[in-house]
Motif scaffolding. Structure first.
Motif, PDB file in Angstrom:
ATOM      1  N   UNK A  69       0.874  -1.182   0.000  1.00  0.00           N
ATOM      2  CA  UNK A  69       0.000   0.000   0.000  1.00  0.00           C
ATOM      3  C   UNK A  69       0.895   1.210   0.000  1.00  0.00           C
ATOM      4  N   UNK A  70       0.837   1.979  -1.059  1.00  0.00           N
ATOM      5  CA  UNK A  70       1.833   3.051  -1.154  1.00  0.00           C
ATOM      6  C   UNK A  70       1.601   4.091  -0.052  1.00  0.00           C
ATOM      7  N   UNK A  71       2.696   4.538   0.519  1.00  0.00           N
ATOM      8  CA  UNK A  71       2.615   5.476   1.641  1.00  0.00           C
ATOM      9  C   UNK A  71       2.329   6.867   1.087  1.00  0.00           C
ATOM     10  N   UNK A  72       1.203   7.438   1.496  1.00  0.00           N
ATOM     11  CA  UNK A  72       0.777   8.728   0.930  1.00  0.00           C
ATOM     12  C   UNK A  72       1.482   9.896   1.618  1.00  0.00           C
ATOM     13  N   UNK A  73       1.497   9.900   2.941  1.00  0.00           N
ATOM     14  CA  UNK A  73       2.083  11.045   3.655  1.00  0.00           C
ATOM     15  C   UNK A  73       2.239  10.720   5.132  1.00  0.00           C
ATOM     16  N   UNK A  74       2.910  11.618   5.815  1.00  0.00           N
ATOM     17  CA  UNK A  74       3.011  11.561   7.272  1.00  0.00           C
ATOM     18  C   UNK A  74       2.143  12.688   7.836  1.00  0.00           C
ATOM     19  N   UNK A  75       1.331  12.364   8.830  1.00  0.00           N
ATOM     20  CA  UNK A  75       0.619  13.426   9.565  1.00  0.00           C
ATOM     21  C   UNK A  75       1.231  13.488  10.961  1.00  0.00           C
ATOM     22  N   UNK A  76       1.850  14.625  11.267  1.00  0.00           N
ATOM     23  CA  UNK A  76       2.624  14.714  12.515  1.00  0.00           C
ATOM     24  C   UNK A  76       2.136  15.872  13.365  1.00  0.00           C
ATOM     25  N   UNK A  77       2.249  15.700  14.671  1.00  0.00           N
ATOM     26  CA  UNK A  77       1.857  16.762  15.596  1.00  0.00           C
ATOM     27  C   UNK A  77       2.735  18.002  15.384  1.00  0.00           C
ATOM     28  N   UNK A  78       2.126  19.170  15.512  1.00  0.00           N
ATOM     29  CA  UNK A  78       2.832  20.433  15.303  1.00  0.00           C
ATOM     30  C   UNK A  78       3.876  20.767  16.354  1.00  0.00           C
ATOM     31  N   UNK A  79       4.028  19.919  17.376  1.00  0.00           N
ATOM     32  CA  UNK A  79       5.073  20.198  18.376  1.00  0.00           C
ATOM     33  C   UNK A  79       6.408  19.541  18.041  1.00  0.00           C
ATOM     34  N   UNK A  80       6.419  18.626  17.076  1.00  0.00           N
ATOM     35  CA  UNK A  80       7.711  18.020  16.687  1.00  0.00           C
ATOM     36  C   UNK A  80       8.492  19.030  15.859  1.00  0.00           C
ATOM     37  N   UNK A  81       9.765  19.218  16.213  1.00  0.00           N
ATOM     38  CA  UNK A  81      10.508  20.296  15.556  1.00  0.00           C
ATOM     39  C   UNK A  81      11.588  19.818  14.584  1.00  0.00           C
ATOM     40  N   UNK A  82      11.617  18.485  14.311  1.00  0.00           N
ATOM     41  CA  UNK A  82      12.747  17.979  13.530  1.00  0.00           C
ATOM     42  C   UNK A  82      12.314  17.209  12.282  1.00  0.00           C
ATOM     43  N   UNK A  83      11.024  17.241  11.963  1.00  0.00           N
ATOM     44  CA  UNK A  83      10.543  16.283  10.965  1.00  0.00           C
ATOM     45  C   UNK A  83      10.818  16.693   9.525  1.00  0.00           C
ATOM     46  N   UNK A  84      10.894  18.022   9.277  1.00  0.00           N
ATOM     47  CA  UNK A  84      11.096  18.490   7.906  1.00  0.00           C
ATOM     48  C   UNK A  84      12.276  17.783   7.260  1.00  0.00           C
ATOM     49  N   UNK A  85      13.407  17.753   7.966  1.00  0.00           N
ATOM     50  CA  UNK A  85      14.625  17.139   7.421  1.00  0.00           C
ATOM     51  C   UNK A  85      14.424  15.635   7.269  1.00  0.00           C
ATOM     52  N   UNK A  86      13.785  15.004   8.246  1.00  0.00           N
ATOM     53  CA  UNK A  86      13.618  13.550   8.209  1.00  0.00           C
ATOM     54  C   UNK A  86      12.783  13.119   7.008  1.00  0.00           C
ATOM     55  N   UNK A  87      11.664  13.811   6.784  1.00  0.00           N
ATOM     56  CA  UNK A  87      10.784  13.363   5.681  1.00  0.00           C
ATOM     57  C   UNK A  87      11.384  13.731   4.317  1.00  0.00           C
ATOM     58  N   UNK A  88      12.194  14.788   4.286  1.00  0.00           N
ATOM     59  CA  UNK A  88      12.800  15.230   3.026  1.00  0.00           C
ATOM     60  C   UNK A  88      13.611  14.089   2.406  1.00  0.00           C
ATOM     61  N   UNK A  89      14.370  13.384   3.256  1.00  0.00           N
ATOM     62  CA  UNK A  89      15.201  12.275   2.764  1.00  0.00           C
ATOM     63  C   UNK A  89      14.371  11.161   2.139  1.00  0.00           C
ATOM     64  N   UNK A  90      13.153  11.022   2.600  1.00  0.00           N
ATOM     65  CA  UNK A  90      12.284   9.939   2.080  1.00  0.00           C
ATOM     66  C   UNK A  90      11.312  10.451   1.019  1.00  0.00           C
ATOM     67  N   UNK A  91      11.429  11.731   0.672  1.00  0.00           N
ATOM     68  CA  UNK A  91      10.494  12.374  -0.277  1.00  0.00           C
ATOM     69  C   UNK A  91       9.044  12.110   0.136  1.00  0.00           C
ATOM     70  N   UNK A  92       8.820  12.235   1.436  1.00  0.00           N
ATOM     71  CA  UNK A  92       7.500  11.937   2.003  1.00  0.00           C
ATOM     72  C   UNK A  92       6.795  13.253   2.340  1.00  0.00           C
ATOM     73  N   UNK A  93       5.630  13.516   1.748  1.00  0.00           N
ATOM     74  CA  UNK A  93       4.912  14.738   2.130  1.00  0.00           C
ATOM     75  C   UNK A  93       4.525  14.697   3.611  1.00  0.00           C
ATOM     76  N   UNK A  94       4.609  15.847   4.263  1.00  0.00           N
ATOM     77  CA  UNK A  94       4.210  15.900   5.677  1.00  0.00           C
ATOM     78  C   UNK A  94       3.095  16.927   5.866  1.00  0.00           C
ATOM     79  N   UNK A  95       2.038  16.479   6.543  1.00  0.00           N
ATOM     80  CA  UNK A  95       0.955  17.388   6.940  1.00  0.00           C
ATOM     81  C   UNK A  95       1.048  17.548   8.452  1.00  0.00           C
ATOM     82  N   UNK A  96       0.900  18.775   8.909  1.00  0.00           N
ATOM     83  CA  UNK A  96       0.989  19.043  10.347  1.00  0.00           C
ATOM     84  C   UNK A  96      -0.415  19.030  10.944  1.00  0.00           C
ATOM     85  N   UNK A  97      -0.568  18.357  12.078  1.00  0.00           N
ATOM     86  CA  UNK A  97      -1.822  18.468  12.827  1.00  0.00           C
ATOM     87  C   UNK A  97      -1.606  19.432  13.985  1.00  0.00           C
TER      88      UNK A  97
END
Ligand code: UDP
Length: 464
Positions: A116-144
């Motif tokens: 099942x292809x991974x569409x995106x990550x939905x992450x809590x808005x208090x995490x401050x390090x995810x931009x760099x992490x998802x960039x490496x995986x070319x994974x879109x991130x939506x903030x909750x």
């Protein structure tokens, strides 16, 4: 999972759409609940759900047999307290990245047809390090954002408040009650309570979080246009990404099962014997604490109001005490059955109970929303973080509550309880609360603003 499990709004369970969404909640009660509600909502729309989570305050997996859970070790004992956001984030960077790598690996190695292809990550808005992490995986991130927009508007303006010297010159005198020129809905005393302890350090932390939001593929809000239409305009200008106002998230499902602590069932059996609107519910959320003097002022304010009350006192929430031992001898007997004290209540059920006529709250955003959704008028004790601004909106914008000005003062508490539960003023607030309840309920129905926003969110995720 059958449809009834999906709650009051009886969302139809859509067929699987072959896309997986990853979720990463922040490990606090007020953050886990809205995220798991959102995960349930997207599951009902056909998505497969994976929850990545810390060992700290990990959600109860048995309540969610339809999700996959991927825990990682953050180095904290499971229920440790007193940790800071910065420490937690720094401990999570590497284990989170490894966890993500493993999820992608198992996706690639799954047999054809089960992928099942991974569409995106939905992450809590208090995490401050995810931009760099998802960039490496070319994974879109939506903030909750589990809080509301008004607090983010204030956060955006914080550098300006600092530059203008608002934290240096407003501590004394009449200016405390004045409106802040750049954000006239709130008062100088609100920004002092929110940021006053260390505005520069708070500003640095918030700037990093806002940067993550700005670089995201969208923001989901546990709020709705009925509550924050004018704040939305400013937010859209400041953060030019898609915004989805889909709250109140807890109303898509029956009283959520994401509580980290067992509910005391006696809360409801005690309420069952009480007359409609006759009980004040008192709770200050899952984190806040008070000292012994504040606890005693609270107890005497409640007792002297001569009203019935259901009071949540979390073990350890009175600093220096285990639970109730600092109450004066005979205090409970003297109440003559008017008061019931529990360690943790099924809050959403309590607020929906017909006996509950008021809620004395610390104005955490979940508690505020839950109260407004049930039409329960509030007494607002505003503490820290987002709570002072939430309280300002409750009392001055939505006008469904009374503000406690002095903190914990038994005389003021007694008077506020009587104003809300006995006086004509309380009756008027109750009527406004009922109207607000109606409009919040409508926004979730077909054609309502949050309902439509959920549909846009689904399309947005499917577009990745
Ligand atoms: N809550 C509960 N039982 C209680 C007290 C609180 O279930 O006795 C829940 C409440 O329904 C809400 C959450 O805990 O969903 C508290 O979140 P909030 O944002 O109000 O405050 P926080 O705990 O984050 O300060």
């Amino acid at each position: 999972m059958d449809n009834n499990h999906l709650g009051e709004t009886l969302l139809p369970l859509a067929p699987k759409n072959g896309r997986r969404v990853l979720f990463f909640p922040y490990p606090l009660q007020g953050h886990i609940s809205p995220m798991l509600n959102l995960a349930n909502l997207l599951h009902s729309k056909g998505f497969t759900i994976t929850i990545i989570h810390t060992n700290l305050n990990s959600p109860n997996q048995s309540d969610y047999p339809h999700f996959t859970f991927r825990p990682f070790d953050d180095g904290f004992p499971p229920y440790s307290k007193g940790w800071q956001l910065a420490t937690l984030c720094s401990r999570c960077v590497e284990p989170f990245r490894e966890c993500l790598a493993q999820i992608f690996l198992s996706d690639h190695t799954a047999p054809e047809g089960e992928r099942e292809s991974i569409a995106c990550l939905i992450a809590d808005g208090l995490w401050n390090f995810l931009g760099a992490a998802v960039y490496n995986f070319k994974l879109p991130m939506i903030v909750l954002r589990t809080g509301n927009m008004s607090n983010i508007v204030a956060n955006v303006k914080l550098p300006c408040f600092i530059e203008k010297g608002y934290f240096d010159h407003t501590k004394e005198g009449s200016k405390l009650e004045a409106a802040v020129p750049e954000f006239p809905t709130i008062k100088f005393k609100d920004i002092l309570k929110t940021y006053g302890s260390n505005p520069k350090a708070i500003c640095e932390t918030l700037t990093a979080l806002l940067k993550e939001m700005r670089a995201s593929s969208g923001v989901i809000w546990n709020s709705c246009k009925e509550l924050e239409q004018s704040e939305l305009q400013m937010i859209c200008k400041e953060f030019p990404v898609p915004h989805f106002l889909i709250g109140p998230l807890h109303k898509y499902f029956p009283a959520s099962s994401s509580s980290l602590v067992a509910h005391d069932p006696s809360s409801i059996s005690w309420l069952n014997s009480k007359a409609p609107n006759s009980v004040l519910y008192v709770s200050f959320g899952s984190i806040s604490s008070m000292d012994e003097a504040e606890f005693l002022e609270t107890a005497w304010g409640l007792a002297n109001s001569m009203q019935q009350f259901l009071w949540v006192v979390r073990p350890g929430s009175v600093r220096g005490s285990q639970w109730l031992e600092s109450l004066p001898d005979g205090f409970i007997d003297k109440l003559d059955g008017r008061g019931h004290i529990v360690k943790w209540a099924p809050q959403q059920e309590v607020l929906a109970h017909q006996a509950t006529g008021g809620f004395w709250t610390h104005c955490g955003w979940n508690s505020t929303l839950e109260s407004m959704c049930e039409g329960v008028p509030m007494i607002c004790s505003h503490g820290i973080m987002d709570q002072p601004i939430n309280a300002r909106y409750v009392t001055d914008v939505w006008k469904v509550g009374i503000e406690l000005e002095k903190g914990f003062d038994s005389e003021e508490i007694k008077m506020a309880i009587r104003r809300l539960m006995v006086d004509k003023e309380g009756q008027e607030i109750r009527e406004r609360s009922s109207r607000l309840k109606e409009s919040l309920s409508n926004c979730l129905k077909q054609g309502g603003s949050s309902h439509d926003s959920v549909e846009s969110l689904v399309d947005h995720i499917l577009s990745f």
